[in-house]
Design a protein around this motif. Sequence first.
Motif, PDB file in Angstrom:
ATOM      1  N   ASP A 181      -5.384  -0.971  -5.200  1.00  0.00           N
ATOM      2  CA  ASP A 181      -4.854  -1.594  -3.983  1.00  0.00           C
ATOM      3  C   ASP A 181      -5.858  -2.617  -3.488  1.00  0.00           C
ATOM      4  O   ASP A 181      -6.949  -2.263  -3.057  1.00  0.00           O
ATOM      5  CB  ASP A 181      -4.614  -0.512  -2.922  1.00  0.00           C
ATOM      6  CG  ASP A 181      -3.832  -1.054  -1.728  1.00  0.00           C
ATOM      7  OD1 ASP A 181      -3.386  -2.217  -1.793  1.00  0.00           O
ATOM      8  OD2 ASP A 181      -3.676  -0.308  -0.747  1.00  0.00           O
ATOM      9  N   GLU A 182      -5.501  -3.878  -3.581  1.00  0.00           N
ATOM     10  CA  GLU A 182      -6.375  -4.969  -3.139  1.00  0.00           C
ATOM     11  C   GLU A 182      -7.780  -4.823  -3.709  1.00  0.00           C
ATOM     12  O   GLU A 182      -8.754  -4.839  -2.966  1.00  0.00           O
ATOM     13  CB  GLU A 182      -6.475  -4.983  -1.595  1.00  0.00           C
ATOM     14  CG  GLU A 182      -5.148  -4.791  -0.922  1.00  0.00           C
ATOM     15  CD  GLU A 182      -4.636  -6.069  -0.285  1.00  0.00           C
ATOM     16  OE1 GLU A 182      -5.192  -7.142  -0.586  1.00  0.00           O
ATOM     17  OE2 GLU A 182      -3.667  -5.991   0.482  1.00  0.00           O
ATOM     18  N   THR A 190       0.837  -1.202   0.000  1.00  0.00           N
ATOM     19  CA  THR A 190       0.000   0.000   0.000  1.00  0.00           C
ATOM     20  C   THR A 190       0.870   1.250   0.000  1.00  0.00           C
ATOM     21  O   THR A 190       0.612   2.204  -0.742  1.00  0.00           O
ATOM     22  CB  THR A 190      -0.936  -0.015   1.228  1.00  0.00           C
ATOM     23  OG1 THR A 190      -1.796  -1.137   1.120  1.00  0.00           O
ATOM     24  CG2 THR A 190      -1.754   1.249   1.309  1.00  0.00           C
TER      25      THR A 190
END
Lengths: 227, 431
Positions: A169-170, A47
């Motif tokens: 992100d994810e 992240t």
Amino acid sequence: MSLVILENIKKDYITGEISTPALKGISLSIEPGKFISFIGPSGSGKTTLLNLLGGLDRPTSGKVTVAGTEISALDRRASAKFRGENIGFIFQNFNLIPVLSVYENVEFPLLMVQELPPAERRLRVTEMLEKVGMSDQAHKYPGQISGGQKQRVAVARALAARPKLVLADEPTANLDHATAYKVIGLMHAMKKELDTTFIFATHDQKVVGEAEQIYTIEDGLLSAGVK
Amino acid sequence: MNNIIKIAWRNLLRYTRRTLLTSSLIALGVALVIVFGGVGNSFRGGVIEIITNSNLGHLQVHKKGYIGSMDNLPLDLSIGEKGLEGLRKVLDSSPEVLSYSERIRFGAMISNFASTTNMRLTAVHPEKESATCPDLPGRIKEGESDPAAFVKPGAIVLPQNIASGLGFKLGDEVVLVANNKDGSVNGLSFRLSGISENIMGPQGKDGYIHLEDARTLLRIEGEEVTEVAVKLKDFDRLTGATSSIKKELADLAGAGQKPGAEAASGAQPGRGAKAGLEVHTWEELSPFASIAKMVALLIIVVRLVLVFIVLVSVLNVMMMSVYERVGEIGTMASIGTPPNKILALFLTEGLSLGFFSGVIGSAAGAGILLLLKALEIPFTFGSMDLVLSPSVPVGEIALALLVVIVISALASLQPALKASRMEPVDALRHV
Ligand SMILES: Nc1ncnc2c1ncn2[C@@H]1O[C@H](COP(=O)(O)OP(=O)(O)OP(=O)(O)O)[C@@H](O)[C@H]1O
Ligand SMILES: [Mg+2]
């Protein structure tokens, strides 16, 4: 020319007296039109890295260059402008704006950031909603659609502004497997169709199969470029 | 901009209950200000009208020093013939003056042959007095109340309390005994032609006789009066008109003084040779002026309370809004929304809340005032009967709305600035 160049990026988080080194010296360059995944265990720094790539945060040392602009040197306003013109974001929690309809969410960056004329906006929003298969839900609000559908809207929103780089992100962490594959598939298809570079972070080994290039981060360092 | 307003409204409606609650609080405050302002001003205006139209006039002119020793109703501080001549010229030529009434006011003993008491009297020409104080004849409840002749030579109008105190009935003979300014005593008998109701104010319990009778009783030769009451064409021009009359009277005095300057070394202050007049407005003459000021002050206090209500409630709502939507702010900021647009979004939200509530409150306030007006609620203040007929105060409403808008903007500013200055990474982590 590389789209993204990272030169010896270090990032320390300072909380009170304690300094946590999250990234310990990362250098790499990414060519345009790639579909790239960063993987690594929780807390490895994925992240953090994506935030630096997106100009949301600044490195403690090192240089981040995206599309020829050294974004690690931009001030807040310039950085916001740069993001609005060049970078699309897809979030783990979808982050749609709850008071806006699906249509309005996709339109938001075109309206508030790029300030495109209405006809142009309509064209692009309709086009993007069609591409992600959400045309028939355009009038619904985020609270009225499923997680997978939300993420498709988020993909449409990220791409409507025609960014050079999309950071995710994810993006699938809150989705079940089948939906996760579909969303990754959609992103891959979009990448091909629009020739946009996608970078996503995940610790889900099963999802990374779609990636053309995989970087592994461990404890703030790139351990190996797989694939 | 339209889109910012749209988003702001949707966000307000998102927390319906909170918005409604805050909104009704602000609306209530605005309505209160308008109703209070309307009723207060109507009361104030009503009383001012009664006292100026009954006996004070809008302003009064006296010999310099008269007001200072007004309690004795001094006859030696009178406006002499020359002074009166100059004064008439000024008043006749002033475009602001509607009419004026020359008066002699004095204290006298009144007797019904059995008992005696002291009272104050105002001697007037009835037609001039009626033009200057048009409500006066109407306050004569018994007997002659013709505006042109409510007090004829030989007649007297007594206030209720004295008439009943001495047991006078209409047509009775009344004896007045008065000192003239040299100290000698004279008496004269009158016939009671009217009984007037008492009203508030310094001249509220005066009896009235004809000016010529007063001259006889007080052995005044020539035209000499102690007071001139003036009615203006436009009451709202009171301040301007008063100062222009003052200025002209001062010019008159200046002109009168210069040629007399050499002679003045002879040190004989010729009667009325210098105008030496003073001008006072009703406000300086009536104790009600301080009540009127209190009412005005209370209206200001209520406005301040409104400011406070708006400030606290908008600030509270907007701080909560920003806090609840940190994640959203982070999303907007990260996709590139410029800080000034985020600022505008929250400012618009606070402003819309205030404006919307203000409009509702204004409508409610105006509605209540219209209702009060339709109901024509009578009430008594002192010994005055008033009917509340508040007009809808457009200025008051505009002011209240302006206050609400400005204060809402101020109250939203801090939360909106906070939102616009958030770092996207920190805000996003907040989700
Ligand atoms: N704001 C912060 N303040 C202090 N330390 C932080 C902060 N953000 C991250 N860290 C630390 O930096 C390191 C890297 O965090 P990061 O969030 O980048 O990891 P990640 O790879 O994204 O993990 P995950 O897969 O769980 O999302 C971790 O040790 C974390 O505790
Ligand atoms: Mg992470």
